[in-house]
Design a protein around this motif. Structure first.
Motif, PDB file in Angstrom:
ATOM      1  N   PHE A  46       4.646  39.602  96.136  1.00  0.00           N
ATOM      2  CA  PHE A  46       3.386  38.889  96.350  1.00  0.00           C
ATOM      3  C   PHE A  46       2.187  39.810  96.109  1.00  0.00           C
ATOM      4  CE2 PHE A  46       6.222  35.923  98.342  1.00  0.00           C
ATOM      5  CZ  PHE A  46       5.624  34.690  98.158  1.00  0.00           C
ATOM      6  N   TYR A  68       2.035  40.538  92.297  1.00  0.00           N
ATOM      7  CA  TYR A  68       1.613  39.345  91.568  1.00  0.00           C
ATOM      8  C   TYR A  68       0.105  39.131  91.706  1.00  0.00           C
ATOM      9  CZ  TYR A  68       1.122  34.653  89.875  1.00  0.00           C
ATOM     10  OH  TYR A  68       0.691  33.566  89.155  1.00  0.00           O
ATOM     11  N   ASN A  69      -0.383  39.206  92.921  1.00  0.00           N
ATOM     12  CA  ASN A  69      -1.809  38.951  93.147  1.00  0.00           C
ATOM     13  C   ASN A  69      -2.690  40.040  92.563  1.00  0.00           C
ATOM     14  OD1 ASN A  69      -1.359  36.471  94.360  1.00  0.00           O
ATOM     15  ND2 ASN A  69      -1.180  37.362  96.402  1.00  0.00           N
ATOM     16  N   LEU A  72       7.138  29.689 100.341  1.00  0.00           N
ATOM     17  CA  LEU A  72       6.245  29.485  99.203  1.00  0.00           C
ATOM     18  C   LEU A  72       6.108  27.993  98.935  1.00  0.00           C
ATOM     19  CD1 LEU A  72       4.527  30.745  96.935  1.00  0.00           C
ATOM     20  CD2 LEU A  72       6.601  30.797  95.537  1.00  0.00           C
ATOM     21  N   VAL A  85       2.390  25.983  93.084  1.00  0.00           N
ATOM     22  CA  VAL A  85       2.848  26.748  91.919  1.00  0.00           C
ATOM     23  C   VAL A  85       3.018  25.840  90.703  1.00  0.00           C
ATOM     24  CG1 VAL A  85       4.726  28.192  91.010  1.00  0.00           C
ATOM     25  CG2 VAL A  85       3.961  28.478  93.391  1.00  0.00           C
ATOM     26  N   LEU A 115      -0.756  33.849  95.075  1.00  0.00           N
ATOM     27  CA  LEU A 115       0.441  33.459  95.817  1.00  0.00           C
ATOM     28  C   LEU A 115       0.374  34.017  97.214  1.00  0.00           C
ATOM     29  CD1 LEU A 115       3.324  34.088  93.245  1.00  0.00           C
ATOM     30  CD2 LEU A 115       2.258  31.912  93.862  1.00  0.00           C
TER      31      LEU A 115
END
Length: 126
Positions: A12, A15-16, A82, A87, A121
């Protein structure tokens, strides 16, 4: 909230931050120990798609994003903290924006590609 592998939490963060290469490594490490976990494989394919698109491999990005769409479908609406209903619109928007007439362009020309949407996310309790 459930306990998950440390790599999942690190995913996470990576990704961010837009570090899709690290996302690939983190998710692959988990997936290799749980090859029947297609949720992880779907997130892996999504990360790989974003990485490929950023380097001009448009066809590879489209294929990986479509694979992510397919792999994550059975896990909707919510899995491993999630919300996949957040998404899925992102994946579908990416697929709409990725040119179908381009397979690959040089990295120096990536700036001419349509910009993909952004998605942050985060884990949620359900």
């Amino acid at each position: 909230m459930a306990d998950y592998p440390m790599e999942y939490y690190e995913f996470f963060i990576a990704y961010n931050e837009g570090d899709y290469y690290t996302c690939h490594d983190l998710l692959e490490a988990m997936w290799l120990t749980e090859r029947d976990n297609y949720f992880l494989k779907g997130l892996l394919q999504m990360s790989v798609a974003l990485y490929h698109y950023g380097y001009g491999n448009v066809k590879g990005a489209r294929l990986m994003m479509q694979a992510a769409h397919n792999y994550l479908q059975p896990y909707r609406p919510f899995h491993w903290s999630l919300d996949l209903e957040k998404v899925y619109p992102f994946i579908e928007d990416c697929l709409r924006r990725m040119p179908t007439s381009i397979e690959r362009i040089p990295f120096e020309e990536v700036h001419v590609l349509p910009r993909l949407p952004q998605l942050l996310l985060y884990m949620e309790e359900h």
